[in-house]
Design a protein around this motif. Structure first.
Motif, PDB file in Angstrom:
ATOM      1  N   LEU A  84     -45.922  25.657  23.345  1.00  0.00           N
ATOM      2  CA  LEU A  84     -45.831  25.229  21.942  1.00  0.00           C
ATOM      3  C   LEU A  84     -44.809  24.098  21.787  1.00  0.00           C
ATOM      4  CD1 LEU A  84     -45.879  28.708  20.148  1.00  0.00           C
ATOM      5  CD2 LEU A  84     -47.735  27.037  20.230  1.00  0.00           C
ATOM      6  N   ALA A  85     -43.672  24.227  22.480  1.00  0.00           N
ATOM      7  CA  ALA A  85     -42.641  23.180  22.415  1.00  0.00           C
ATOM      8  C   ALA A  85     -43.181  21.865  22.956  1.00  0.00           C
ATOM      9  CB  ALA A  85     -41.405  23.614  23.195  1.00  0.00           C
ATOM     10  N   LEU A  86     -43.932  21.949  24.062  1.00  0.00           N
ATOM     11  CA  LEU A  86     -44.512  20.742  24.656  1.00  0.00           C
ATOM     12  C   LEU A  86     -45.511  20.099  23.700  1.00  0.00           C
ATOM     13  CD1 LEU A  86     -44.991  18.816  27.023  1.00  0.00           C
ATOM     14  CD2 LEU A  86     -46.650  20.450  27.927  1.00  0.00           C
ATOM     15  N   ALA A  87     -46.365  20.921  23.108  1.00  0.00           N
ATOM     16  CA  ALA A  87     -47.358  20.379  22.167  1.00  0.00           C
ATOM     17  C   ALA A  87     -46.673  19.693  20.988  1.00  0.00           C
ATOM     18  CB  ALA A  87     -48.272  21.498  21.672  1.00  0.00           C
ATOM     19  N   TYR A  88     -45.597  20.313  20.485  1.00  0.00           N
ATOM     20  CA  TYR A  88     -44.876  19.681  19.377  1.00  0.00           C
ATOM     21  C   TYR A  88     -44.229  18.371  19.836  1.00  0.00           C
ATOM     22  CZ  TYR A  88     -41.450  18.651  15.809  1.00  0.00           C
ATOM     23  OH  TYR A  88     -40.721  17.995  14.849  1.00  0.00           O
ATOM     24  N   GLY A  89     -43.705  18.361  21.054  1.00  0.00           N
ATOM     25  CA  GLY A  89     -43.107  17.132  21.566  1.00  0.00           C
ATOM     26  C   GLY A  89     -44.099  15.985  21.603  1.00  0.00           C
ATOM     27  N   ILE A  90     -45.348  16.289  21.974  1.00  0.00           N
ATOM     28  CA  ILE A  90     -46.384  15.250  22.031  1.00  0.00           C
ATOM     29  C   ILE A  90     -46.765  14.812  20.616  1.00  0.00           C
ATOM     30  CG2 ILE A  90     -48.760  14.756  22.726  1.00  0.00           C
ATOM     31  CD1 ILE A  90     -48.337  16.771  25.033  1.00  0.00           C
ATOM     32  N   VAL A  91     -46.959  15.789  19.715  1.00  0.00           N
ATOM     33  CA  VAL A  91     -47.350  15.488  18.338  1.00  0.00           C
ATOM     34  C   VAL A  91     -46.296  14.651  17.626  1.00  0.00           C
ATOM     35  CG1 VAL A  91     -47.652  16.564  16.063  1.00  0.00           C
ATOM     36  CG2 VAL A  91     -48.868  17.482  18.038  1.00  0.00           C
ATOM     37  N   SER A  92     -45.016  14.962  17.876  1.00  0.00           N
ATOM     38  CA  SER A  92     -43.920  14.289  17.163  1.00  0.00           C
ATOM     39  C   SER A  92     -43.457  13.007  17.837  1.00  0.00           C
ATOM     40  CB  SER A  92     -42.728  15.244  17.045  1.00  0.00           C
ATOM     41  OG  SER A  92     -42.249  15.597  18.342  1.00  0.00           O
ATOM     42  N   GLY A  93     -44.023  12.704  19.016  1.00  0.00           N
ATOM     43  CA  GLY A  93     -43.585  11.497  19.722  1.00  0.00           C
ATOM     44  C   GLY A  93     -42.162  11.609  20.214  1.00  0.00           C
ATOM     45  N   ALA A  94     -41.791  12.794  20.706  1.00  0.00           N
ATOM     46  CA  ALA A  94     -40.404  13.038  21.129  1.00  0.00           C
ATOM     47  C   ALA A  94     -39.977  12.145  22.279  1.00  0.00           C
ATOM     48  CB  ALA A  94     -40.240  14.503  21.525  1.00  0.00           C
ATOM     49  N   ALA A  95     -40.930  11.789  23.139  1.00  0.00           N
ATOM     50  CA  ALA A  95     -40.592  10.983  24.317  1.00  0.00           C
ATOM     51  C   ALA A  95     -41.418   9.697  24.308  1.00  0.00           C
ATOM     52  CB  ALA A  95     -40.856  11.778  25.591  1.00  0.00           C
ATOM     53  N   PRO A  96     -40.790   8.551  24.040  1.00  0.00           N
ATOM     54  CA  PRO A  96     -41.522   7.275  24.065  1.00  0.00           C
ATOM     55  C   PRO A  96     -42.083   6.989  25.462  1.00  0.00           C
ATOM     56  CG  PRO A  96     -39.333   7.034  23.081  1.00  0.00           C
ATOM     57  CD  PRO A  96     -39.376   8.386  23.724  1.00  0.00           C
ATOM     58  N   ALA A  97     -42.907   5.990  25.553  1.00  0.00           N
ATOM     59  CA  ALA A  97     -43.502   5.616  26.835  1.00  0.00           C
ATOM     60  C   ALA A  97     -42.411   5.342  27.866  1.00  0.00           C
ATOM     61  CB  ALA A  97     -44.375   4.372  26.655  1.00  0.00           C
ATOM     62  N   GLY A  98     -42.588   5.914  29.049  1.00  0.00           N
ATOM     63  CA  GLY A  98     -41.619   5.728  30.121  1.00  0.00           C
ATOM     64  C   GLY A  98     -40.484   6.723  30.121  1.00  0.00           C
ATOM     65  N   LYS A  99     -40.397   7.553  29.078  1.00  0.00           N
ATOM     66  CA  LYS A  99     -39.346   8.561  28.978  1.00  0.00           C
ATOM     67  C   LYS A  99     -39.939   9.957  29.200  1.00  0.00           C
ATOM     68  CE  LYS A  99     -36.016   5.710  27.753  1.00  0.00           C
ATOM     69  NZ  LYS A  99     -34.819   5.484  28.585  1.00  0.00           N
ATOM     70  N   PRO A 100     -39.214  10.846  29.875  1.00  0.00           N
ATOM     71  CA  PRO A 100     -39.747  12.189  30.122  1.00  0.00           C
ATOM     72  C   PRO A 100     -39.658  13.083  28.889  1.00  0.00           C
ATOM     73  CG  PRO A 100     -37.556  11.999  31.056  1.00  0.00           C
ATOM     74  CD  PRO A 100     -37.902  10.638  30.539  1.00  0.00           C
ATOM     75  N   MET A 101     -40.511  14.091  28.847  1.00  0.00           N
ATOM     76  CA  MET A 101     -40.446  15.123  27.824  1.00  0.00           C
ATOM     77  C   MET A 101     -39.487  16.203  28.325  1.00  0.00           C
ATOM     78  SD  MET A 101     -42.143  15.565  24.880  1.00  0.00           S
ATOM     79  CE  MET A 101     -43.778  14.869  25.135  1.00  0.00           C
ATOM     80  N   ARG A 102     -38.549  16.640  27.490  1.00  0.00           N
ATOM     81  CA  ARG A 102     -37.524  17.589  27.925  1.00  0.00           C
ATOM     82  C   ARG A 102     -37.601  18.875  27.107  1.00  0.00           C
ATOM     83  NH1 ARG A 102     -33.618  14.997  30.995  1.00  0.00           N
ATOM     84  NH2 ARG A 102     -33.905  12.745  31.101  1.00  0.00           N
ATOM     85  N   ILE A 103     -37.694  20.005  27.805  1.00  0.00           N
ATOM     86  CA  ILE A 103     -37.812  21.314  27.162  1.00  0.00           C
ATOM     87  C   ILE A 103     -36.814  22.266  27.807  1.00  0.00           C
ATOM     88  CG2 ILE A 103     -39.352  23.292  26.772  1.00  0.00           C
ATOM     89  CD1 ILE A 103     -41.682  21.221  26.939  1.00  0.00           C
ATOM     90  N   ILE A 104     -36.235  23.149  27.001  1.00  0.00           N
ATOM     91  CA  ILE A 104     -35.289  24.145  27.503  1.00  0.00           C
ATOM     92  C   ILE A 104     -35.866  25.531  27.233  1.00  0.00           C
ATOM     93  CG2 ILE A 104     -32.944  25.057  27.380  1.00  0.00           C
ATOM     94  CD1 ILE A 104     -33.609  21.638  25.935  1.00  0.00           C
ATOM     95  N   LYS A 105     -35.792  26.411  28.225  1.00  0.00           N
ATOM     96  CA  LYS A 105     -36.310  27.783  28.100  1.00  0.00           C
ATOM     97  C   LYS A 105     -35.164  28.752  28.389  1.00  0.00           C
ATOM     98  CE  LYS A 105     -39.470  31.103  27.941  1.00  0.00           C
ATOM     99  NZ  LYS A 105     -40.550  31.345  28.888  1.00  0.00           N
ATOM    100  N   ASN A 106     -35.047  29.795  27.567  1.00  0.00           N
ATOM    101  CA  ASN A 106     -33.942  30.745  27.749  1.00  0.00           C
ATOM    102  C   ASN A 106     -34.194  31.727  28.890  1.00  0.00           C
ATOM    103  OD1 ASN A 106     -35.981  32.158  26.315  1.00  0.00           O
ATOM    104  ND2 ASN A 106     -34.467  33.591  25.494  1.00  0.00           N
ATOM    105  N   LEU A 107     -35.457  31.869  29.304  1.00  0.00           N
ATOM    106  CA  LEU A 107     -35.810  32.757  30.405  1.00  0.00           C
ATOM    107  C   LEU A 107     -36.430  31.940  31.534  1.00  0.00           C
ATOM    108  CD1 LEU A 107     -37.514  35.599  28.334  1.00  0.00           C
ATOM    109  CD2 LEU A 107     -35.125  35.488  29.061  1.00  0.00           C
ATOM    110  N   ARG A 108     -36.863  32.640  32.577  1.00  0.00           N
ATOM    111  CA  ARG A 108     -37.569  31.985  33.677  1.00  0.00           C
ATOM    112  C   ARG A 108     -38.942  31.534  33.195  1.00  0.00           C
ATOM    113  NH1 ARG A 108     -41.351  34.492  36.583  1.00  0.00           N
ATOM    114  NH2 ARG A 108     -41.908  33.753  38.669  1.00  0.00           N
ATOM    115  N   ILE A 109     -39.333  30.307  33.512  1.00  0.00           N
ATOM    116  CA  ILE A 109     -40.654  29.816  33.141  1.00  0.00           C
ATOM    117  C   ILE A 109     -41.707  30.645  33.882  1.00  0.00           C
ATOM    118  CG2 ILE A 109     -40.616  28.018  34.925  1.00  0.00           C
ATOM    119  CD1 ILE A 109     -42.309  26.275  33.058  1.00  0.00           C
ATOM    120  N   CYS A 110     -42.739  31.079  33.172  1.00  0.00           N
ATOM    121  CA  CYS A 110     -43.735  31.958  33.792  1.00  0.00           C
ATOM    122  C   CYS A 110     -44.644  31.164  34.730  1.00  0.00           C
ATOM    123  CB  CYS A 110     -44.549  32.681  32.732  1.00  0.00           C
ATOM    124  SG  CYS A 110     -45.825  31.679  31.961  1.00  0.00           S
TER     125      CYS A 110
END
Length: 577
Positions: free
Chosen positions: A511-537
């Motif tokens: 969900l965080a990734l989808a919102y990052g794409i929808v909101s344009g969180a990372a411009p072209a050439g920049k990575p998308m950054r997400i933080i998870k409080n647990l181990r990624i499944c």
């Protein structure tokens, strides 16, 4: 006689060099026919600064009628000793009541001395009766007291009750909340401090940077960096080290290195260790070792945290041999006894490499009682390598230490389900239910234009929920065409396939990734950054590899264990985490 340079006195003041040794000033005071009590009060402090605490006590005893300043001076210089509390009780019997500076020194003593929580609570009650609890000196010290005793709610309550808050008060609450894993609240107080036009200190800035590091909030880190430059704190060694840590934990080690290089002339061992830890979290063990060697070249002696950074780097890089060698070097070459955390890194590296029996042997023979982190690490390794019987044994050891550790139940149940041992899965989940253990809620954060957005699995609270779910459905359909297949390993077998698929789709990190794409969180050439409080499944990890191909963008996820960099269908962790 003007012994301290009182401008109202006709007698000449002592030159600064003549009072470098307080015994000179003391001797002159004894020769004087009339000595003001303030002279002795200052002598108490001067003797303490010269590390002559016994002399400060003797001076105090020479004062015919000690006032509150005399008592406060003596209590303050002994604030790291139980004597300060004894002196305070003697003062009350005189009877002399404390002022806010007296209480500030006593709260400081309660923090530095063991088992002084109850004494501190009594002091708080007294400060309330004397209407001193909301004064700046005693109030900020009280905030620090509650923060050190891991009572952040009480610390915040004290702060909220203060009618006037200066920069010291704000620094106390910002640092206290950051130290108690309340990074969002810490940053909100930092913002409130700036909007109230209260000045910053090196402590408030470094505290805010610690909060940023916990959140891995890169844009916030950059904004606070800018504030530090404007206020002139960017060259301060404490703030500089916090900036290195903030950028490192935000995943931008290149910026951490830039700050480090700009401040290398004043950088202390904390800054060196912070940069090494930043590289280690990325699994860049070669950069950690280069930095370790450079540190020795400039005559910094590595400490236990330096070795912890090196061993963490080896663990994240999957280098077992180097982990074993450096643990031995630590003791033989540098005379530093490895601690529990150092052994935990070695155990984790052995487990990751599949040497489960060796890892268990180290855990049971090391000179420490294994803590929950050790057994949890071994349990995760067993799960990765499919060692169901050993996983059950590790889960039992973990539950002996902490019966409410939800990870023990869930990881053991998952590995048993993969092995098809459904009756044991049911037993494990029944035990969890009987003990009323709740699974920790998975949360993911993404930062967009300096604002942190948090998501939970199946979350529909965000104002752009419809767009998020539409984008996520689009992403999942596109990666299925690329060959993605859901990973069902960590799902309950009795759940229907359709329900399983829906549950996997709506994990918090997706969900965080989808919102990052929808909101344009990372411009072209920049990575998308997400933080998870647990181990990624496993499924999200697999999906993110395909999504990085589908959207042609690097995706960086920081979970509870390490950084994952997804690009062109692969992850830097090598699928071992």
């Amino acid at each position: 006689m003007n012994l301290l340079g009182d401008p109202t006195s006709a007698a000449p003041a002592l030159k600064p060099e003549s009072i470098a040794d307080p015994r000179i000033l003391h001797a002159q005071a004894l020769k004087s026919s009339r000595v003001d009590r303030s002279i002795f009060n200052n002598l108490i402090t001067l003797y303490a600064k010269s590390n002559l605490l016994d002399s400060s006590l003797r001076v105090f005893k020479q004062i015919p009628s000690p006032n509150i300043v005399s008592w406060t001076s003596l209590i303050s210089v002994h604030s790291s000793s139980p004597l300060s509390l004894t002196l305070f009780l003697s003062m009350l019997r005189c009877p002399i009541l404390p002022n806010q500076r007296t209480l500030a020194s006593l709260f400081k003593a309660c923090v530095s001395l063991p088992r002084c929580l109850l004494f501190g609570l009594s002091l708080h009650a007294l400060s309330f009766k004397l209407s001193l609890n909301a004064q700046p000196f005693s109030g900020s010290a009280l905030v620090n007291f509650y923060s050190k005793y891991r009572l952040p709610i009480d610390a915040r309550k004290v702060f909220d009750e203060m009618p006037e808050r200066d920069e010291v008060c704000y620094a106390a609450v910002i640092v206290g909340l950051a130290q108690n894993s309340k990074p969002l609240e810490s940053l909100s107080f930092f913002a409130a401090m700036k909007s109230s036009n209260v000045g910053s200190t090196m402590y408030s800035v470094s505290g805010a940077l610690r909060a940023v590091a916990d959140l891995a909030a890169l844009e916030q880190c950059r904004m606070i960096h800018g504030h530090a430059v404007v206020t002139g704190f960017d060259k301060n060694v404490i703030v500089g080290s916090a900036l290195v840590d903030g950028y490192g934990k935000s995943g931008l080690v290149s910026d951490a290195r830039k700050v480090f290089d700009e401040n290398i002339a004043v950088m202390n061992i904390v800054g060196w260790n912070a940069l090494m830890a930043g590289y280690a979290q990325q699994g860049d063990s070669s950069s950690v070792i280069k930095l370790f060697q450079s540190m020795a070249n400039v005559r910094f002696v590595p400490d236990e945290y330096s070795f912890l950074a090196a061993l963490s780097g080896f663990y994240n890089a999957g280098l077992v041999g180097e982990s074993e060698i450096w643990l031995k070097r630590m003791k033989l070459e540098y005379g530093i006894e490895p601690g529990l955390e150092h052994y935990t890194c070695l155990i984790g590296a052995l487990g990751k490499a599949g040497r489960l029996e060796d890892a268990e042997r180290i855990a049971t023979t090391m000179p420490f009682n294994p803590d929950a982190a050790v057994w949890r690490s071994l349990l995760s390794s067993c799960a990765h390598h499919g060692a169901a019987d050993m996983a059950l044994r590790m889960a039992r050891r973990l539950l002996e230490l902490d019966p409410n550790d939800d990870s023990a139940y869930t990881i053991a149940a998952n590995i048993l389900s993969v092995a098809g041992r459904w009756s044991e899965v049911a037993d494990m989940r029944k035990l969890m239910k009987d003990r009323r253990v709740k699974k920790e809620v998975g949360k993911s954060w993404i930062e967009v234009k300096g604002e942190v957005h948090m998501f939970m699995a199946g979350d529909r609270q965000h104002e752009r929920t419809e767009e998020i779910y539409e984008k996520l459905a689009e992403l999942m359909e596109s990666i299925e065409k690329l060959g993605y297949k859901p990973v069902w390993d960590e799902m309950l077998h009795e759940v229907g396939k359709g329900e399983k698929k829906e549950a996997l789709w709506y994990h918090s990190e997706k969900l965080a990734l989808a919102y990052g794409i929808v909101s344009g969180a990372a411009p072209a050439g920049k990575p998308m950054r997400i933080i998870k409080n647990l181990r990624i499944c496993k499924d999200c990890h697999e999906a993110f590899k395909y999504i990085s191909r589908a959207i042609d963008k690097e995706i960086i996820v920081r979970d509870v264990n390490r950084y994952h960099k997804f690009l062109n269908g692969s992850c830097t962790c090598g699928d071992i985490w």
